[in-house]
Every structure is written in structure tokens, then in C-alpha cells.
Design an enzyme around this catalytic site. Structure first.
Site, short mmCIF file in Angstrom:
data_model
loop_
_atom_site.label_atom_id
_atom_site.label_comp_id
_atom_site.label_asym_id
_atom_site.label_seq_id
_atom_site.Cartn_x
_atom_site.Cartn_y
_atom_site.Cartn_z
N HIS A 19 0.59 -1.21 -0.06
CA HIS A 19 -0.37 0.19 0.08
C HIS A 19 0.91 1.48 0.11
O HIS A 19 2.43 1.40 0.00
CB HIS A 19 -0.54 -0.14 1.36
CG HIS A 19 0.00 0.15 2.67
ND1 HIS A 19 0.05 0.94 3.28
CD2 HIS A 19 -0.39 -1.00 3.50
CE1 HIS A 19 0.66 0.39 4.11
NE2 HIS A 19 0.51 -0.64 4.43
N HIS A 22 4.33 1.40 2.13
CA HIS A 22 4.75 0.75 1.42
C HIS A 22 5.81 1.12 0.69
O HIS A 22 7.52 1.45 0.33
CB HIS A 22 5.05 -0.73 1.32
CG HIS A 22 5.05 -1.45 2.12
ND1 HIS A 22 3.02 -2.19 1.65
CD2 HIS A 22 4.94 -2.12 3.36
CE1 HIS A 22 2.57 -2.84 2.45
NE2 HIS A 22 3.14 -2.67 3.81
N CYS A 127 -0.92 -15.69 23.90
CA CYS A 127 -1.94 -15.38 23.54
C CYS A 127 -2.84 -17.11 22.59
O CYS A 127 -2.22 -17.64 21.61
CB CYS A 127 -2.65 -15.12 22.31
SG CYS A 127 -4.33 -14.83 21.35
N CYS A 130 -3.67 -16.59 19.06
CA CYS A 130 -2.56 -16.15 18.09
C CYS A 130 -1.56 -17.02 18.38
O CYS A 130 -0.91 -17.35 17.07
CB CYS A 130 -2.45 -14.86 18.12
SG CYS A 130 -3.08 -13.26 18.87
N CYS A 145 -5.22 -9.88 25.48
CA CYS A 145 -4.85 -10.49 24.04
C CYS A 145 -4.78 -9.02 23.33
O CYS A 145 -6.41 -8.67 23.90
CB CYS A 145 -5.10 -11.73 23.44
SG CYS A 145 -4.73 -11.27 21.32
N HIS A 148 -6.95 -9.98 20.29
CA HIS A 148 -8.43 -10.86 20.48
C HIS A 148 -9.59 -10.27 21.78
O HIS A 148 -9.71 -11.01 21.91
CB HIS A 148 -8.21 -12.37 20.82
CG HIS A 148 -7.48 -13.38 19.54
ND1 HIS A 148 -5.96 -13.06 18.93
CD2 HIS A 148 -8.13 -13.62 18.72
CE1 HIS A 148 -6.10 -13.87 18.50
NE2 HIS A 148 -7.36 -14.00 17.41
N LYS A 299 -7.29 -1.34 7.35
CA LYS A 299 -7.85 -1.86 6.34
C LYS A 299 -9.75 -1.54 6.92
O LYS A 299 -10.48 -1.84 6.23
CB LYS A 299 -8.13 -2.86 6.28
CG LYS A 299 -6.77 -3.38 5.15
CD LYS A 299 -8.29 -3.97 3.68
CE LYS A 299 -7.16 -3.92 2.37
NZ LYS A 299 -7.95 -3.80 1.29
N1 MSP Z 1 8.74 -6.53 7.86
C1 MSP Z 1 9.08 -5.57 8.58
C2 MSP Z 1 10.44 -4.63 8.64
C3 MSP Z 1 12.00 -5.78 8.41
S1 MSP Z 1 13.12 -4.45 8.63
C4 MSP Z 1 14.63 -5.71 8.94
C5 MSP Z 1 8.04 -4.29 8.60
N2 MSP Z 1 7.52 -5.59 8.00
S2 MSP Z 1 6.05 -3.58 6.98
O1 MSP Z 1 5.86 -4.28 5.56
O2 MSP Z 1 5.13 -3.73 8.21
O3 MSP Z 1 7.09 -2.22 6.25
C6 MSP Z 1 7.39 -1.19 6.86
C7 MSP Z 1 7.62 0.04 6.71
O4 MSP Z 1 6.70 0.10 5.78
C8 MSP Z 1 7.79 1.48 7.71
O5 MSP Z 1 8.95 0.55 8.50
C9 MSP Z 1 7.64 2.07 6.62
O6 MSP Z 1 8.61 2.06 6.50
C10 MSP Z 1 6.51 1.62 5.18
N3 MSP Z 1 5.01 1.87 6.08
C11 MSP Z 1 4.17 1.53 6.35
N4 MSP Z 1 3.32 1.62 6.57
C12 MSP Z 1 2.93 3.11 6.08
C13 MSP Z 1 2.44 4.17 6.34
N5 MSP Z 1 1.41 4.35 7.02
N6 MSP Z 1 3.81 5.53 6.25
C14 MSP Z 1 4.85 5.56 5.96
N7 MSP Z 1 4.90 4.80 5.51
C15 MSP Z 1 4.95 3.11 6.17
O7 MSP Z 1 8.13 -3.68 9.10
#
Ligand code: MSP
Length: 673
Positions: A19, A22, A127, A130, A145, A148, A299
Site C-alpha cells: 500500500h 510501503h 495467546c 494468536c 490479548c 483478541h 483496512k
Molecule cells: N518486516 C518489517 C521490517 C523489517 S526490516 C528488517 C516490517 N514490514 S512492514 O511491511 O510492516 O513495513 C514497515 C515499513 O513500511 C515502515 O517502517 C515504513 O517504512 C513503511 N510503512 C508502512 N506503513 C506506512 C505508512 N502508513 N506511512 C509511511 N510508511 C509506512 O515492519
């Protein structure tokens, strides 16, 4: 030695579809890397996916899909989402890559050999729904939790530990001696205060998780997902494996991360490296979160920005420009489609797009497609106005400020500076009215000066904005008849008027950014978003987060998959009764607990302790009709006995309880079936 630059993004969980959040971090990394490459720096850009752990297993399960197929599919979605935006990473690391797994085990062994890992017993709150341990407030006797809202069990499990407690001094020394290790300052202070408060040893293996990297020599244990994931930043360069040989060339690097995963990158990761005897990263650069309507995107709230909708209505350059310009790196930013359309129309269509097309159209109409030059005949002098000099000064000022702002990740201000130059050139054209000059052959030299200055200003600006708007920059550059790739030309090496020898001829002029019809786009987006909302109870690939992140702000949550099917007999065993709250009070020193006396029609009131004090006051509770699980085994909380549990809906990511009740009059003690 030649300067190198290595930038990473977090590797993304494959339990949620990509999204806006990312793509934001990845776009920032891409822009930064293009900026460095344009300046001739030997650069490397790593991104990828985090594919191990219980949450990924569960996401696959929820989709009824084999694990490998699930992860492969989501990885493909991420790759496509990034490819659409023209993101040019050098390597995509997957934690399921064999070379990565070898590197992770090597890192483990290096830390073990140096005496920083020991085997012990992990005691924690577990949990059963989970199937994992939860980090919860130690204040509460029997915590619930967070996902939950069910009581957690106290469980002990054999685990390996990392001696994080021994790293406190070295970490504090690192933050002290390298003030730019964590940026911005506010995040650095946060980390220093966290570490100063003392560190507990960290459990770094699980026996209950199978989908992961086995502990070397003890395959019954799986290496903790964050240990596994963080190691990607070096394994992908070839550390601990023979797949690649880039470690010596590029490490240490700069990590771009959202504030949600600050602790992992600024505390655990350097601690692991220090313990292993590997150099720590150059910096951890922390950005804020994209919000939607002032709230975290999720979501559940239905406010995520769906990439299909975004990509349908906006070109990659529009999206790139908006996220870089609108969010001040380090702070949260609010995403709205309205703001996106407005920015596109004002800054891209009316700004750079309009400047390019009006300038080039005049080159075509008045100079038969060959732009006049500012050099040689001294165009500014010929015009005999301060104006042209001011344009040059504005462009040179933008160039001077731009690099500094980019290096400190102030993309918003860097772009603002470039757009100030665009506005100045535009004003210069409007003030000098070349279309009037063109009618008077005696003013041909002035006309030349105006168009030459505008053309040169545009040329300089296009080089500056290339890393942020690669497609538009290339398109305009080509239309201008300029040679080479603007993203490979360092603006600092291009002096005002230095256009090379050969005569230039502009190409076909087409608008780089047409104006967007706001009302039409907004109403289409509204319809598409409504159609995209998941129905209540419908499983999505988005899952609850692992315990470690549950406390931190994050956006990846969703509707929970249903609990396993039960029979009617199972249900009959749960005795749900109507009751009225007779009295309520806070439990001293327990933030979350209310002590209730409730009438279940049993003659004697019952005492129930409910973890709702942060959402309901004692006064709000008295006289309220509630539903109670009446045959729950009594348990002690804070030394007080609780005889039952209240029913409530759990709302949003924080699990806000909303109590169940009746709108009709119902006697106490009535059973729910
Ligand atoms: N897998 C771990 C990271 C491991 S790194 C060794 C993780 N993944 S994640 O899919 O949740 O991605 C997190 C990262 O996505 C955040 O740190 C950020 O960089 C980005 N973002 C996710 N949602 C975001 C927003 N709403 N706004 C800005 N960036 C965001 O955590």
C-alpha cells in the site's frame, strides 16, 4: 577512495498487500539513489521482503494457500507495485533466499562465539488464538490479548537469549559519538532515553514457530524473525555467504525506516552487529507515517490508499512528486486524493508542465525550433533589464540549496526551492510578454533574450528535478532537444548557458502534465473505494502484527480470520447472561481495571473486574445493562476475585472495547442462546 552510497528500505512483510506506506519508503530510497547516481556516486539500493514467521504462516492459512505459493504471490505484487513507479533497485532480497539463511546463521554463530548468546527460559504471556507471546503491560495481573481481548496464559518456553543488557554502554557511546547515527534528532532522543532506561536480554529463538531459519546446531529452535530480517542488510551484500561480493564495497549503509520500527533498527540491529564484531550502519533515517483523514491508515477503518485506485488515476511522476513534496520527512503526513489532485494541477500542470510547453512552443513559433542562446550575444545585456539576471540568480540559488536539502532528506524543501525558480521563470515570461515582442521586428534581440533565458532556466531546472520526476525530466529534456540522459548529468557541472557546441533543435512539444478534472476524478475514486471495502467477517490477507510491533504505530492490521469452527455443544457450554451494573470503581494502581458489582438475578451481586477503565468511567457503567460470560472460572486480578467477563466488540487497531447491550427491556439473569 571513490565515494559510495548504500541505501536500504525495510523489507516488507508478505502478510499484507503493498500500500501507499510501503511505496513511500521505497520511493524515497529510489529518489535518493537517483540523486546520488546523477552526482556520479557509486551507489547501491536494496529492498525486498520479510517472509518468515507465524504471521506469514497464518496469512497463507487464511487464504487457504500453500505457504510458498502465498509468499511468491505477494512478493510478485510488491515487485509489480514498485515496477509501476519505475523504482530501480539493485537487488531484491528475500529472507527465504538460501544465501540469506546462510548469512543469518553465520551472524548467529559470530555472536554466539563471542559469548553474547545463551540458552534460557522465556517466560511470557501467551495467546492461544494468536499462538504467540505478547508484550503486555506488567501492571495487569491477567492481561488480555491486544488482538483478541481474551485472557493470556503465563507460559514458559526454552529460548536462546541475546545479552542486550550488556550492550547498553556501547550503544549509548555510539549515539553520543555519532550524533547523526539516528536522524532526525527527536528520534535520536527517544532512543537514547529508551536505552538509558536499561535493556533486558532479548529472546531470539522460538520453539513454537517453524517457518524460519533454524538455530545452528539446535534445529528445534527457529531464529527470531527480527534477527533474521535485520540481517538482510548485510547478507544481501554477500556477508556470511558466497552469493555476492559487495560487502566490502558498500557497507556500512543508510537505513530508511518508518518510525514504527525505530527500536529494531536503532537498538537491536547495532547491538547485534557490535556483538558480532561487524561495523554498524552509517545512519538510521526515520520518517513519519502517512495518515488518512488524520488517522493511521488501516483496512479496518477503510482508509487505506489502494494502489489500484491510485495508479489508475495518477501517473508515477504525479505520485512521486506528491509524496516527496507533501510529506516533510520525519513528520507524519495526511494523504487525501483532493490534495493530490490539487498539487498535480498547481505544481505540475500549471507549474513545470506549463513552463515547458509555453517556452518550447515559443521556440518553435518564433525561432523555427532552434532555441536562442544566452551566451555569445549576452542575452541578459541585450534585454537591458535586471529581470533576466534575477532569473539566473533564482535558478542558481535553487541549485545551491538543492543538494544540501537532499542530503538531509528534506525533499519537500528541495522541491520547493526548484519550484521557486520555476515560478520566477514563469513570471519573467509573463512580465516580458514575448508574444508582443514578436510582433515588432525591431525588438527581435529582446525576444531572443527572453526566450533564451527561459529556455536555459528550464534546462537547469529539469536537471534538478530529474531524481524526483524521472519520466517528466526525460520527456521535457528530449523535447528541448538536449542530448544525453538528464539523470546522468550532474547539475553542478552544468554552468548557466553551457549548452555545448552543436545547434539544438527542439522535438515535438506535448504537455508533460495535463490538468486533471478534479470533480470527475473524485467521484470516480469515491465509487471505487466504496466497492473495495471488505465485508465484515471476510478474511483478508492482512493480519495482526507480531507481538513486538503491536505496541508501536503500524498500519498493517485487518479483519481477523474467524476462530476455528465449533459445534452447538461447544456453544452451549458458554453461559451468557444479562446483568445490570450496580456499582463501579477504579482499581488503585491499575490503569485499565474497573471493579464492578453486577446483578445477574442471582440474589447476591457478583464482582467482576473488567479491563475497560481507559474507555468507560465508573459513572458511565452504573445502571448499564451488560452481557456477562457467567460460567467463566473465577480468577484473581490484583488480588481481587473476578467472577465472569463482560462482552464487548473490539474496535480498531487498539482494540477499543464497545460494550454489548440491549435496546429492549430484558430481565437480569436471562440467558443468551
Ligand atoms: N518486516 C518489517 C521490517 C523489517 S526490516 C528488517 C516490517 N514490514 S512492514 O511491511 O510492516 O513495513 C514497515 C515499513 O513500511 C515502515 O517502517 C515504513 O517504512 C513503511 N510503512 C508502512 N506503513 C506506512 C505508512 N502508513 N506511512 C509511511 N510508511 C509506512 O515492519
Amino acid at each position: 577512495m571513490k565515494e559510495t552510497f548504500y541505501v536500504t528500505t525495510p523489507i516488507y512483510y508478505v502478510n499484507a498487500r503493498p500500500h501507499l506506506g510501503h511505496i513511500y519508503t521505497t520511493l524515497v530510497a529510489d529518489t535518493l539513489i537517483r540523486f546520488k547516481r546523477q552526482r556520479g556516486v557509486d551507489s547501491f539500493f536494496l529492498t525486498g521482503t520479510d517472509e518468515h514467521g507465524i504471521n506469514i504462516e497464518r496469512a497463507a492459512e487464511a487464504r487457504g494457500m500453500p505457504l510458498q505459493q502465498h509468499v511468491d504471490e505477494i512478493v510478485q505484487e510488491f515487485k509489480e507495485a514498485f515496477a509501476h513507479l519505475g523504482i530501480e533497485y539493485d537487488r531484491w532480497v528475500r529472507t527465504t533466499n538460501l544465501y540469506h539463511e546462510q548469512g543469518v546463521q553465520k551472524l548467529w554463530t559470530a555472536i554466539l562465539d563471542r559469548g553474547y548468546i545463551y540458552k534460557g527460559e522465556y517466560q511470557g504471556w501467551f495467546c492461544g488464538y494468536c499462538n504467540e507471546f505478547k508484550e503486555v503491560d506488567d501492571d495487569i495481573a491477567t492481561p488480555l490479548c491486544p488482538v483478541h481481548e481474551k485472557p493470556l496464559d503465563r507460559i514458559a518456553e526454552e529460548s536462546y537469549f541475546f545479552k542486550l543488557s550488556e550492550m547498553q554502554d556501547r550503544l549509548l557511546e555510539l549515539y553520543r559519538s555519532r550524533p547523526d547515527f539516528i536522524q532526525p534528532e527527536t528520534r535520536r532522543n527517544e532512543v537514547i532515553s529508551f536505552v538509558s532506561g536499561g535493556l533486558k536480554d532479548l529472546s531470539i529463538s522460538r520453539v513454537s514457530v517453524k517457518w524460519g531459519v533454524p538455530v545452528p546446531g539446535d534445529p528445534g529452535h527457529t531464529i527470531y524473525v527480527w534477527f533474521d530480517a535485520l540481517a538482510n542488510y548485510i547478507t544481501a551484500l554477500g556477508w556470511g555467504n558466497s552469493e555476492y561480493q559487495d560487502f566490502g564495497r558498500f557497507w556500512p549503509g543508510h537505513h530508511l525506516v518508518g518510525k514504527d520500527i525505530l527500536r529494531f533498527h536503532a537498538v537491536y540491529w547495532p547491538a547485534f552487529l557490535l556483538a558480532a564484531g561487524v561495523e554498524v550502519p552509517s545512519s538510521v533515517r526515520v520518517h513519519g507515517m502517512w495518515l488518512s483523514g488524520g488517522r493511521k491508515m488501516s483496512k479496518t477503518l477503510g482508509n487505506t490508499i489502494d494502489l489500484a485506485v491510485l495508479y489508475k488515476h495518477f501517473t508515477p511522476d504525479m505520485i512521486r512528486y506528491f509524496v516527496l513534496r507533501e510529506m516533510s520527512f520525519g513528520h507524519d503526513g495526511d494523504f487525501t486524493y483532493e490534495a493530490l489532485v490539487d498539487r498535480v494541477n498547481s505544481d505540475l500542470a500549471d507549474g513545470i508542465g506549463n513552463l515547458a510547453s509555453r517556452t518550447l512552443t515559443m521556440v518553435r513559433n518564433y525561432f523555427d525550433g532552434s532555441p536562442p542562446r544566452v551566451t555569445g550575444g549576452n542575452a541578459e545585456g541585450r534585454l537591458n533589464k535586471e529581470d533576466a539576471c534575477q532569473v539566473r540568480a533564482a535558478v542558481e540559488q535553487a541549485k545551491a540549496g538543492f543538494d544540501g536539502e537532499f542530503d538531509t532528506l528534506n525533499f519537500s524543501r528541495a522541491l520547493e526551492a526548484a519550484w521557486a525558480a520555476i515560478a520566477r521563470i514563469d513570471k519573467f515570461i509573463s512580465d516580458n510578454q514575448p508574444w508582443q515582442l514578436a510582433k515588432d521586428s525591431a525588438r527581435r534581440a529582446d525576444l531572443e533574450a527572453v526566450i533564451a533565458t527561459a529556455y536555459e532556466g528550464l534546462r537547469q531546472v529539469v536537471l534538478l528535478i530529474g531524481p524526483a520526476l524521472p519520466n517528466a525530466a526525460r520527456q521535457i529534456w528530449q523535447q528541448m532537444g538536449c542530448q544525453g540522459d538528464p539523470l546522468a548529468i550532474n547539475p553542478a557541472g552544468v554552468a548557466w548557458g553551457d549548452q555545448g557546441d552543436g545547434p539544438l533543435r527542439i522535438g515535438q512539444v506535448t504537455g508533460a502534465f495535463p490538468k486533471l478534472p478534479k470533480d470527475k476524478i473524485m467521484s470516480e475514486i469515491e465509487k471505487e473505494r466504496a466497492a473495495d471495502q471488505p465485508q465484515s467477517g471476510q478474511a483478508t490477507t492482512e493480519q495482526a502484527l507480531p507481538a513486538e510491533e503491536a505496541a508501536a504505530p503500524s498500519v498493517a492490521t485487518g479483519i481477523l480470520p474467524l476462530a476455528p469452527t465449533i459445534t452447538i455443544e461447544d456453544f452451549v457450554n458458554i453461559d451468557l447472561r444479562v446483568a445490570t451494573v450496580l456499582a463501579a470503581e477504579r482499581v488503585p494502581k491499575a490503569d485499565k481495571l474497573l471493579r464492578l458489582q453486577v446483578d445477574l438475578g442471582e440474589g447476591e451481586p457478583r464482582q467482576i473486574l473488567a479491563g475497560i477503565a481507559q474507555y468507560y468511567t465508573a459513572e458511565q457503567m452504573v445502571g448499564r445493562k451488560i452481557i456477562v460470560v457467567a460460567n467463566l472460572a473465577p480468577r484473581k486480578l490484583r488480588g481481587l476475585e473476578s467472577n465472569g467477563m463482560l462482552l464487548a466488540a473490539s474496535i480498531g487497531e487498539e482494540g477499543r472495547p464497545v460494550l454489548a447491550t440491549f435496546t429492549e427491556d430484558v430481565p437480569n439473569g436471562a440467558r443468551l442462546k
